[in-house]
Scaffold this active site. Sequence first.
Site, mmCIF file in Angstrom:
data_model
loop_
_atom_site.group_PDB
_atom_site.id
_atom_site.type_symbol
_atom_site.label_atom_id
_atom_site.label_comp_id
_atom_site.label_asym_id
_atom_site.label_seq_id
_atom_site.Cartn_x
_atom_site.Cartn_y
_atom_site.Cartn_z
ATOM 1 N N HIS A 36 0.531 1.363 -13.400
ATOM 2 C CA HIS A 36 1.339 0.226 -13.866
ATOM 3 C C HIS A 36 2.810 0.651 -13.891
ATOM 4 O O HIS A 36 3.131 1.727 -14.419
ATOM 5 C CB HIS A 36 0.880 -0.215 -15.259
ATOM 6 N N ASN A 88 -5.707 2.836 -12.968
ATOM 7 C CA ASN A 88 -4.714 1.862 -12.510
ATOM 8 C C ASN A 88 -3.333 2.472 -12.686
ATOM 9 O O ASN A 88 -3.099 3.249 -13.608
ATOM 10 C CB ASN A 88 -4.813 0.575 -13.333
ATOM 11 N N ASN A 102 1.441 3.055 -2.601
ATOM 12 C CA ASN A 102 0.706 3.985 -3.474
ATOM 13 C C ASN A 102 -0.516 4.553 -2.753
ATOM 14 O O ASN A 102 -0.837 5.729 -2.917
ATOM 15 C CB ASN A 102 0.299 3.299 -4.775
ATOM 16 N N GLU A 107 9.442 5.693 -6.304
ATOM 17 C CA GLU A 107 9.779 7.010 -5.734
ATOM 18 C C GLU A 107 9.701 8.122 -6.768
ATOM 19 O O GLU A 107 9.216 9.217 -6.482
ATOM 20 C CB GLU A 107 11.214 6.976 -5.161
ATOM 21 N N MET A 161 -4.182 -6.843 -7.021
ATOM 22 C CA MET A 161 -3.664 -7.968 -7.800
ATOM 23 C C MET A 161 -4.754 -8.879 -8.369
ATOM 24 O O MET A 161 -4.514 -10.081 -8.536
ATOM 25 C CB MET A 161 -2.701 -8.793 -6.930
ATOM 26 N N LEU A 181 -10.269 -7.599 -13.074
ATOM 27 C CA LEU A 181 -11.704 -7.312 -13.041
ATOM 28 C C LEU A 181 -12.253 -7.558 -14.446
ATOM 29 O O LEU A 181 -11.658 -7.123 -15.435
ATOM 30 C CB LEU A 181 -11.939 -5.859 -12.618
ATOM 31 N N GLY A 206 0.776 -1.239 0.000
ATOM 32 C CA GLY A 206 0.000 0.000 0.000
ATOM 33 C C GLY A 206 0.804 1.285 0.000
ATOM 34 O O GLY A 206 0.338 2.311 0.501
ATOM 35 N N ALA A 218 8.266 8.019 -9.899
ATOM 36 C CA ALA A 218 7.127 8.093 -10.818
ATOM 37 C C ALA A 218 5.791 7.761 -10.149
ATOM 38 O O ALA A 218 4.902 8.597 -10.069
ATOM 39 C CB ALA A 218 7.374 7.181 -12.021
ATOM 40 N N GLU A 219 5.648 6.542 -9.632
ATOM 41 C CA GLU A 219 4.317 6.104 -9.171
ATOM 42 C C GLU A 219 3.718 7.013 -8.107
ATOM 43 O O GLU A 219 2.556 7.434 -8.205
ATOM 44 C CB GLU A 219 4.389 4.673 -8.622
HETATM 45 C C1 GRF Z 1 3.212 -1.034 -7.599
HETATM 46 O O1 GRF Z 1 4.441 -1.242 -8.228
HETATM 47 C C2 GRF Z 1 2.142 -0.818 -8.627
HETATM 48 O O2 GRF Z 1 2.584 -0.158 -9.754
HETATM 49 C C3 GRF Z 1 1.771 -2.229 -8.981
HETATM 50 O O3 GRF Z 1 1.847 -2.932 -7.755
HETATM 51 C C4 GRF Z 1 2.748 -2.284 -6.864
HETATM 52 C C5 GRF Z 1 1.985 -1.984 -5.596
HETATM 53 O O4 GRF Z 1 2.738 -1.482 -4.558
HETATM 54 N N1 GRF Z 1 0.538 -2.271 -9.690
HETATM 55 P P1 GRF Z 1 2.036 -0.884 -3.259
HETATM 56 O O5 GRF Z 1 1.091 -1.939 -2.680
HETATM 57 O O6 GRF Z 1 1.309 0.364 -3.632
HETATM 58 O O7 GRF Z 1 3.175 -0.607 -2.307
#
Ligand code: GRF
Length: 205
Positions: free
Chosen positions: A112, A110, A15, A180, A93, A96, A13, A182-183
Amino acid sequence: MKTRIAVLVSGGGTNLQALIDAENAGKIPHGEIALVISNNPNAYALERARQAGIPAAVISRKECGGDQQKFEQWIQMTLERDGIDLIILAGFMCILTEKFTSKWPNRILNIHPSLIPSFCGSGFYGLHVHEAALERGVKVTGATVHFVNEIPDGGPILLQKAVAVEQGDTPETLQRRVMEQAEWILLPQAAEMVSEMIENQRKDS
Ligand code: GRF
């Protein structure tokens, strides 16, 4: 009224945490994280939700006897019950099906961990994405936020950010850098963009 966001998670978690931190910092003024749903009862993401005071629900396929339709119906019911406008898949994970995604056109995001269309689609999740990028020898990778439709990682792209691959990278070091650099930046930006869009649509209607 703010756009009500549900974040769907399965694991650590980080993100979700980036979204919570962004909301607390006033960076998602048009949206609020109103619900967290995890398919995994042991996900640390649930603890993050608890600490942030966000209501959370566990909906596992196992408890649905492995029945995908039941699993999706339960998620749908929970989202409707809580008046959710926007779904964010943040390390969720589970696939859907179209039955579910077609109910939420342009309402599911989403993240990715690659630059789609590279290293995406079925089988490309978690560390596998970064393993494949290193194997191919790309010098640049990154992350993509996209809308979700019935094609895995195939919906319209909203945001992308490139990240350099460095000499000696392992899948783990690359995964961390992509998170760090990008996401954790892109996902809150996308949440705000779409929250504002939904709020405006609500005003117009
Ligand atoms: C991330 O790398 C995201 O891009 C992918 O799964 C990972 C989840 O990490 N879909 P977190 O649970 O947010 O730490």
